[in-house]
Structure formats: structure tokens, C-alpha cells
Design an enzyme around this catalytic site. Structure first.
Site, short mmCIF file in Angstrom:
data_model
loop_
_atom_site.label_atom_id
_atom_site.label_comp_id
_atom_site.label_asym_id
_atom_site.label_seq_id
_atom_site.Cartn_x
_atom_site.Cartn_y
_atom_site.Cartn_z
N ARG A 19 0.81 -1.23 0.00
CA ARG A 19 0.00 0.00 0.00
C ARG A 19 0.84 1.28 0.00
NH1 ARG A 19 -3.13 -2.95 3.72
NH2 ARG A 19 -4.88 -3.93 2.68
N LYS B 51 2.98 11.49 -10.46
CA LYS B 51 2.14 10.65 -11.33
C LYS B 51 2.94 9.41 -11.69
CE LYS B 51 -0.91 13.91 -13.70
NZ LYS B 51 -1.27 14.49 -15.01
N GLU C 228 8.92 19.19 -23.87
CA GLU C 228 8.23 19.42 -22.58
C GLU C 228 8.69 20.76 -21.97
OE1 GLU C 228 5.72 17.70 -21.49
OE2 GLU C 228 5.97 15.55 -21.83
N LYS D 216 6.74 23.49 -12.39
CA LYS D 216 5.95 22.27 -12.10
C LYS D 216 5.72 22.13 -10.60
CE LYS D 216 4.87 17.60 -13.15
NZ LYS D 216 5.01 16.42 -13.98
N GLU E 70 -4.80 17.00 -9.61
CA GLU E 70 -5.33 17.45 -10.89
C GLU E 70 -6.85 17.63 -10.85
OE1 GLU E 70 -3.18 15.94 -14.39
OE2 GLU E 70 -5.08 15.95 -15.44
N ARG F 158 -3.74 21.78 -12.50
CA ARG F 158 -2.65 20.90 -12.95
C ARG F 158 -2.87 20.39 -14.38
NH1 ARG F 158 0.59 16.04 -9.78
NH2 ARG F 158 1.78 15.39 -11.61
N ASN G 281 -0.92 19.29 -19.19
CA ASN G 281 -1.19 18.35 -20.27
C ASN G 281 -1.38 19.06 -21.62
OD1 ASN G 281 -1.18 16.11 -18.51
ND2 ASN G 281 -3.26 16.61 -17.87
N HIS H 299 -1.07 17.18 -24.84
CA HIS H 299 -0.93 15.75 -24.54
C HIS H 299 -2.09 14.89 -25.03
CE1 HIS H 299 2.50 17.02 -22.28
NE2 HIS H 299 2.73 15.82 -21.80
N HIS I 182 -0.99 11.73 -26.90
CA HIS I 182 -1.30 10.35 -26.49
C HIS I 182 -1.99 9.60 -27.62
CE1 HIS I 182 -1.12 11.45 -21.91
NE2 HIS I 182 0.06 11.45 -22.51
N HIS J 252 7.68 9.96 -26.78
CA HIS J 252 6.63 10.74 -26.11
C HIS J 252 6.83 12.24 -26.37
CE1 HIS J 252 3.75 12.04 -23.14
NE2 HIS J 252 4.68 12.75 -22.53
#
Ligand code: NAD
Ligand code: GLY
Length: 364
Positions: A124, A146, A188, A230, A240, A244, A248, A251, A255, A268
Site C-alpha cells: 500500500r 504521477k 516538454e 511544475k 489534478e 494541474r 497536459n 498531450h 497520447h 513521447h
């Protein structure tokens, strides 16, 4: 040189989960930094078949008398899978690691996302430290917590938020990075200028040649500014719920390109580059961004050797994958739209015709 001797520190302020981002040269070989940021005596060092031969020995050398187990993953985005995270968990179990251990993620974003996800889920949640070795990971993926893996149906569809104990960004590791990967990381970096820092975008226009030539002062500057931006955004919106999502920018398009091409033809960062230009085009098509700004973005991306379209992916395939994006809300694709260089917002009510014109111009 002054800049090379210095360790710059930023903090991601998240109450009890706050942590430092350290940026400097030679950090991976500094026992004092590991002493400060590692938890327990047991360490799982996660890396891949490319990065481990280059840097694992330096890291292990700095870990002193700790018990270190290495888990070396295959290299590549298409190996960012639940099966490989499961292998990491197997190693933790086989070596009887308890909750008082630390996972070290030594590599680019793929290693960082997988090692982080293993740390998020084992017992956990256990401690981990990010040691990013690509520009992309140093400016983006290692910061913010993330973690996760891809699913054949979509990019990063499985994951968790789990903040690291620390991020050690050693700029010297960038010396061995292939030029194509360096360019991908620059995508980025440009993103930060576009979303909230017009002077930084100006600076990038003036220093792009130095960055491509790996001038260490220029690289250190962009890593610092990117991490600072960031860290502030993540500090305000860790999960997010709102702001936040601007990180993206581009993105959703990116993606879709990655998923439609099977995660093995586009890097990427390359997909993000094309996605940034698509977002700018969408904004222009909505009557927002002036053509002069769109042209500046295109010029800088091209100067950086990055793509601005994806004609090998059909509009239909792109749209299909965009609908699987995590930001889809009530069946509507939420997009980050730049209003101008340095300002953006999140929108669900852009005109469909503007998106269709954008897709038609940028996809096949
Ligand atoms: P990557 O991890 O695949 O690394 C790129 C390549 O460079 C790999 O072949 C790697 O082995 C090699 N490499 C790494 N460091 C090197 C070095 N110092 N010298 C020589 N070779 C080196 O790719 P990436 O661009 O670092 O990361 C992309 C991944 O990050 C994607 O999966 C993306 O989804 C993810 N990402 C995550 C976040 C986040 O917030 N978690 C943010 C952005 C991107
Ligand atoms: N790379 C996007 C984020 O960390 O939120």
C-alpha cells in the site's frame, strides 16, 4: 564554473508529503544525498538495460553498506506495462522487502513511472526516490507523483498518485543521452513557456542552439525553471482537480499519436511537440491565438528538430484515441487551449468545427 558546483533546490510543498528537487552535476555519486533522502537499509534499484550499465555502479557506490537489489527492466515505452510492474513486485517479495525500504528509479520517464507505480502499490505504498536521467524526466516526469503504465487501449490508463521522497536530477547524466531524446525533452520544456511563462519562451528562442549543443549552463537553467513551474503547480493542485491539467497541453493529441502508432515509432516528447502545435492551431482556429504566435511556436519546434504534424495517423484513428483520454468529461474531450504564448485555459466548449479543421490539417 559556478553553476556546475552548485546544487539548486526546489521544494514541492505538499504538507507532510513535501519533498525536494535537487539539480546539479555529479549528484548520483554523492553518499550524503542518499543518506539524507533514503528510508531504511534496503534499496531496490530499478533501471533498464541501457541506463544501468552507464550509471548503476556510481549509484551503488554511493549507497554504502545498504542492501541493494537491482531490477533491470527492458528498455522502451512498449515495456511500460502492468506485467513489468508485477515483476518489480515479485523482486520485492522474493527479497522480503518490508515497508522500511526505498525504491530508486534510475532512468527516464518509463523507468520512473513504473518504479513509482511499484512503490505506490507494494504494501500500500513505500518510499521511492527519482533519479531522472533524461531531459524529459528531469523537467517533467520525475516531479509531481504521477506513476503508472500503459494499457493497449490507452496511454497511462493504469496508475496512481504517489509522491517521491526526493528527486535527484544530475545534469551530467545527460551527456550520454541520444540527440533525439534530448530534442524530445525540449518539447516538454517549451510546454512550460507556452502554458505560463512568455519570458521563458523568449529565452528558449534565444538559446535553442546552446541547448541542442548541451551547454550545461543552458540545460541547468531550463531544468531549474521547468521544475520551479511544475513544483508550484503541483503544490497547488496535487491530484489534478483543476489547474494541474494545464501541464497536459498538447498531450491529448500526443497520447493519440502514441497509441495509434503502437508506442514504438514516436517518442513521447516528439508526440508532445506535434501536440503543442496542434493545440496552437486549434486556438488559432477558435479565433484566439494570433497567427504570429502560431508561427513562432512552429519556428521554435522546427529549430529544435521536432515534428509539428502526424500525417501517418488518420483523423479517425486520432479521434478514436482522443476519446479514451483521461480528461474526457461527459463524453466531451477536454482540451488545454493556449490563448497566447504564456497563457492557456482548459476548455470543453471549443467549436467542434475548429477541432475538425485542426485534425484535418495535422493528421492524415
Ligand atoms: P524513456 O524513459 O523511454 O527514455 C528515453 C531513452 O533514453 C530510453 O531508451 C532510455 O533507456 C534512454 N536513456 C535514459 N537516460 C539515458 C542516459 N542518461 N543516457 C543514455 N540513454 C538514456 O523516455 P522519457 O522521454 O524519459 O520518458 C517518457 C515517459 O515518461 C513516457 O512514458 C511518458 O508517458 C512519461 N511521462 C510521465 C510523466 C509523469 O508526470 N509521470 C510526465 C511526462 C512523461
Ligand atoms: N505531466 C503532467 C503532470 O505531471 O501533471
Amino acid at each position: 564554473m559556478r553553476v556546475l558546483a552548485h546544487v539548486y533546490t526546489y521544494r514541492v510543498e505538499l504538507g507532510r508529503r513535501s519533498y525536494p528537487i535537487l539539480i546539479g552535476a555529479g549528484l548520483i555519486a554523492r553518499p550524503d544525498l542518499f543518506d539524507q533522502h533514503l528510508f531504511g537499509r534496503d534499496v531496490l534499484l530499478v533501471s533498464n538495460t541501457t541506463v544501468a550499465p552507464l550509471y548503476a555502479a556510481a549509484v551503488v557506490g554511493a549507497l554504502g553498506s545498504r542492501r541493494v537489489v537491482e531490477a533491470i527492466l527492458p528498455d522502451g515505452e512498449h515495456h511500460k506495462t502492468l506485467a513489468n510492474v508485477s515483476r518489480l513486485i515479485d523482486v520485492l517479495v522474493a527479497n522480503r522487502f518490508g515497508r522500511d525500504c526505498t525504491v530508486l528509479a534510475l532512468g527516464g520517464g518509463v523507468v520512473g513511472d513504473m518504479a513509482g507505480f511499484a512503490a505506490a502499490t507494494y504494501q500500500r505504498g513505500i518510499a521511492y526516490v527519482q533519479i531522472p536521467t533524461t531531459l524529459l524526466a528531469q523537467v517533467d516526469s520525475a516531479v509531481g507523483g504521477k506513476t503508472g503504465v500503459n494499457h493497449p487501449g490507452g496511454k497511462n490508463l493504469i496508475g496512481a498518485f504517489h509522491q517521491p521522497n526526493a528527486v535527484l536530477a544530475d545534469v551530467r547524466t545527460l551527456a550520454t543521452l541520444p540527440q533525439r531524446e534530448l530534442r524530445a525533452g525540449i518539447a516538454e520544456v517549451l510546454k512550460y513557456g507556452l502554458i505560463c511563462d512568455a519570458p521563458f519562451f523568449d529565452w528558449l528562442e534565444a538559446h535553442i542552439d546552446g541547448l541542442l549543443a548541451r551547454d550545461l549552463e543552458a540545460l541547468t537553467h531550463v531544468i531549474r525553471r521547468s521544475c520551479e513551474i511544475k513544483a508550484q503547480i503541483v503544490g497547488r493542485d496535487e491530484y489534478e482537480h483543476g489547474e494541474r491539467a494545464v501541464l497536459n497541453l498538447g498531450h491529448t493529441f500526443a497520447h493519440a499519436i502514441e497509441a495509434a502508432t503502437g508506442y514504438d515509432r514516436w517518442l513521447h516528447g516528439e508526440a508532445v511537440a506535434a501536440g503543442l502545435f496542434m493545440a496552437a492551431t486549434l486556438s488559432y482556429e477558435c479565433g484566439l491565438m494570433p497567427a504570429t504566435d502560431v508561427e513562432r511556436i512552429k519556428r521554435l519546434l522546427v529549430q529544435a528538430g521536432l515534428p509539428i504534424d502526424a500525417h501517418q495517423v488518420s483523423v479517425a484513428a486520432a479521434l478514436e484515441h482522443m476519446k479514451m483520454d483521461k480528461k474526457v468529461q461527459g463524453g466531451r474531450i477536454r482540451l488545454v487551449v493556449p490563448r497566447s504564448i504564456g497563457e492557456c485555459f482548459i476548455s470543453v466548449d471549443y467549436p467542434d468545427a475548429a477541432l475538425q479543421r485542426t485534425l484535418a490539417a495535422c493528421f492524415g
